[in-house]
Design a protein around this motif. Structure first.
Motif, PDB file in Angstrom:
ATOM      1  N   ILE A 156       0.860  -1.190   0.000  1.00 38.71           N
ATOM      2  CA  ILE A 156       0.000   0.000   0.000  1.00 38.71           C
ATOM      3  C   ILE A 156       0.895   1.238   0.000  1.00 38.71           C
ATOM      4  N   VAL A 157       0.401   2.324  -0.556  1.00 31.55           N
ATOM      5  CA  VAL A 157       1.107   3.600  -0.533  1.00 31.55           C
ATOM      6  C   VAL A 157       0.265   4.567   0.293  1.00 31.55           C
ATOM      7  N   LEU A 158       0.869   5.112   1.341  1.00 32.75           N
ATOM      8  CA  LEU A 158       0.215   6.124   2.171  1.00 32.75           C
ATOM      9  C   LEU A 158       0.892   7.453   1.884  1.00 32.75           C
ATOM     10  N   SER A 159       0.105   8.495   1.739  1.00 30.52           N
ATOM     11  CA  SER A 159       0.666   9.787   1.351  1.00 30.52           C
ATOM     12  C   SER A 159       0.189  10.894   2.276  1.00 30.52           C
ATOM     13  N   GLN A 160       1.146  11.624   2.841  1.00 34.36           N
ATOM     14  CA  GLN A 160       0.795  12.849   3.540  1.00 34.36           C
ATOM     15  C   GLN A 160       0.575  13.905   2.477  1.00 34.36           C
TER      16      GLN A 160
ATOM     17  N   ALA B 182       1.864  12.074  -5.377  1.00 29.52           N
ATOM     18  CA  ALA B 182       1.318  12.451  -6.687  1.00 29.52           C
ATOM     19  C   ALA B 182       2.101  11.803  -7.819  1.00 29.52           C
ATOM     20  N   GLY B 183       3.411  11.704  -7.671  1.00 33.25           N
ATOM     21  CA  GLY B 183       4.233  11.062  -8.693  1.00 33.25           C
ATOM     22  C   GLY B 183       3.888   9.588  -8.845  1.00 33.25           C
ATOM     23  N   TYR B 184       3.661   8.916  -7.708  1.00 27.61           N
ATOM     24  CA  TYR B 184       3.245   7.519  -7.767  1.00 27.61           C
ATOM     25  C   TYR B 184       1.907   7.403  -8.496  1.00 27.61           C
ATOM     26  N   LEU B 185       0.955   8.246  -8.128  1.00 24.91           N
ATOM     27  CA  LEU B 185      -0.374   8.178  -8.746  1.00 24.91           C
ATOM     28  C   LEU B 185      -0.318   8.443 -10.240  1.00 24.91           C
ATOM     29  N   LYS B 186       0.573   9.336 -10.640  1.00 21.54           N
ATOM     30  CA  LYS B 186       0.658   9.715 -12.046  1.00 21.54           C
ATOM     31  C   LYS B 186       1.363   8.651 -12.885  1.00 21.54           C
ATOM     32  N   LYS B 187       2.485   8.130 -12.384  1.00 26.70           N
ATOM     33  CA  LYS B 187       3.315   7.268 -13.233  1.00 26.70           C
ATOM     34  C   LYS B 187       3.389   5.809 -12.801  1.00 26.70           C
ATOM     35  N   LEU B 188       3.399   5.537 -11.503  1.00 26.40           N
ATOM     36  CA  LEU B 188       3.653   4.175 -11.055  1.00 26.40           C
ATOM     37  C   LEU B 188       2.408   3.369 -10.724  1.00 26.40           C
ATOM     38  N   LYS B 189       1.300   4.017 -10.408  1.00 27.97           N
ATOM     39  CA  LYS B 189       0.084   3.272 -10.063  1.00 27.97           C
ATOM     40  C   LYS B 189      -0.327   2.315 -11.177  1.00 27.97           C
ATOM     41  N   PRO B 190      -0.303   2.731 -12.444  1.00 25.64           N
ATOM     42  CA  PRO B 190      -0.662   1.764 -13.493  1.00 25.64           C
ATOM     43  C   PRO B 190       0.273   0.545 -13.537  1.00 25.64           C
ATOM     44  N   LYS B 191       1.522   0.743 -13.167  1.00 28.45           N
ATOM     45  CA  LYS B 191       2.505  -0.339 -13.212  1.00 28.45           C
ATOM     46  C   LYS B 191       2.376  -1.291 -12.019  1.00 28.45           C
TER      47      LYS B 191
ATOM     48  N   PRO C  89      -2.874   0.049  -3.847  1.00 28.15           N
ATOM     49  CA  PRO C  89      -3.807   1.074  -3.382  1.00 28.15           C
ATOM     50  C   PRO C  89      -3.047   2.260  -2.791  1.00 28.15           C
ATOM     51  N   CYS C  90      -3.593   3.436  -2.985  1.00 26.07           N
ATOM     52  CA  CYS C  90      -2.976   4.662  -2.478  1.00 26.07           C
ATOM     53  C   CYS C  90      -3.989   5.418  -1.628  1.00 26.07           C
ATOM     54  N   VAL C  91      -3.595   5.727  -0.405  1.00 27.42           N
ATOM     55  CA  VAL C  91      -4.437   6.460   0.534  1.00 27.42           C
ATOM     56  C   VAL C  91      -3.764   7.792   0.830  1.00 27.42           C
ATOM     57  N   ILE C  92      -4.518   8.866   0.691  1.00 27.80           N
ATOM     58  CA  ILE C  92      -4.001  10.211   0.961  1.00 27.80           C
ATOM     59  C   ILE C  92      -4.556  10.707   2.291  1.00 27.80           C
ATOM     60  N   PHE C  93      -3.660  11.173   3.165  1.00 31.27           N
ATOM     61  CA  PHE C  93      -4.059  11.864   4.388  1.00 31.27           C
ATOM     62  C   PHE C  93      -4.100  13.348   4.062  1.00 31.27           C
ATOM     63  N   ALA C  94      -5.295  13.913   4.037  1.00 28.82           N
ATOM     64  CA  ALA C  94      -5.469  15.294   3.590  1.00 28.82           C
ATOM     65  C   ALA C  94      -5.717  16.220   4.775  1.00 28.82           C
TER      66      ALA C  94
ATOM     67  N   ARG D 247      -6.727  16.198 -10.040  1.00 29.27           N
ATOM     68  CA  ARG D 247      -6.217  15.004 -10.711  1.00 29.27           C
ATOM     69  C   ARG D 247      -5.821  13.909  -9.728  1.00 29.27           C
ATOM     70  N   TYR D 248      -5.029  14.273  -8.722  1.00 33.48           N
ATOM     71  CA  TYR D 248      -4.473  13.267  -7.838  1.00 33.48           C
ATOM     72  C   TYR D 248      -5.471  12.771  -6.807  1.00 33.48           C
ATOM     73  N   LEU D 249      -6.319  13.633  -6.315  1.00 31.33           N
ATOM     74  CA  LEU D 249      -7.327  13.174  -5.358  1.00 31.33           C
ATOM     75  C   LEU D 249      -8.271  12.173  -6.007  1.00 31.33           C
ATOM     76  N   ASN D 250      -8.585  12.397  -7.259  1.00 24.00           N
ATOM     77  CA  ASN D 250      -9.490  11.488  -7.942  1.00 24.00           C
ATOM     78  C   ASN D 250      -8.809  10.194  -8.390  1.00 24.00           C
ATOM     79  N   ARG D 251      -7.493  10.162  -8.426  1.00 26.22           N
ATOM     80  CA  ARG D 251      -6.759   8.931  -8.750  1.00 26.22           C
ATOM     81  C   ARG D 251      -6.503   8.071  -7.511  1.00 26.22           C
ATOM     82  N   ALA D 252      -6.585   8.675  -6.337  1.00 24.14           N
ATOM     83  CA  ALA D 252      -6.342   7.935  -5.102  1.00 24.14           C
ATOM     84  C   ALA D 252      -7.478   6.937  -4.861  1.00 24.14           C
TER      85      ALA D 252
END
Length: 172
Positions: A74-78, A83-92, A96-101, A142-147
């Motif tokens: 899992i990827v946890l993000s403060q 955002a870089g993971y969500l943009k380029k690495l998530k498809p690979k 799951p990516c969880v954002i603490f907002a 972009r990134y919130l909707n990809r999380a």
């Protein structure tokens, strides 16, 4: 955010999970530290609180390097640090990516407006609104909707994400 992050780290490790942190440079220049079972990788030359394309590329490089020897689940993000993971690495990797907002740029504008102290600070606020805000708003959208999930630190923030970024409330 630092205290919130520390509470999350302690909660995760207390439950027996292994945690690896990839973050910006350390003030004293160290590049690796293990603290209570948490592996922390500092990336030299990256300034805290300054997320740029270079920052995200370096985070991604370190993520891929570490993932080869220690498979993450899992990827946890403060904030939008991942955002870089969500943009380029998530498809690979499809982890799951969880954002603490903790807030939005709209909230930041309100805070800056309430704390105006001089004509110069008003000019900086105007420049922020017209030059930085549209780009930041689009980036957050972009990134919130990809999380996969977003943890908002308040009910009001949950409403703000749904209203300002069109995030499905079931994700928050």
């Amino acid at each position: 955010m630092e205290q919130h992050g520390d509470l999350i780290i302690r909660g995760i490790t207390k439950r027996g999970h292994k945690l690896t942190i990839i973050t910006t440079s350390h003030p004293s220049g160290i590049i690796y530290q293990e603290d209570n079972g948490v592996n922390i990788h500092y990336l030299p030359g990256l300034s805290p609180l300054r997320y740029t394309n270079t920052t995200w590329e370096r985070f991604n490089e370190k993520f891929e390097e570490l993932h080869k020897t220690r498979k993450f689940d899992i990827v946890l993000s403060q904030s939008i640090a991942a955002a870089g993971y969500l943009k380029k690495l998530k498809p690979k990797f499809n982890l799951p990516c969880v954002i603490f907002a903790h807030g939005t740029f709209i909230n930041e504008i309100k805070t800056r407006f309430r704390s105006l102290g001089s004509f110069y600070s008003l000019l900086r606020l105007i420049a922020f609104v017209f030059l930085k805000f549209p780009y930041q708003q689009l980036k957050w959208f972009r990134y919130l909707n990809r999380a996969d999930s977003i943890i908002a630190v308040s009910n009001q923030l949950k409403k703000d994400f749904a209203r300002h970024f069109f995030v499905d409330e079931s994700k928050i």
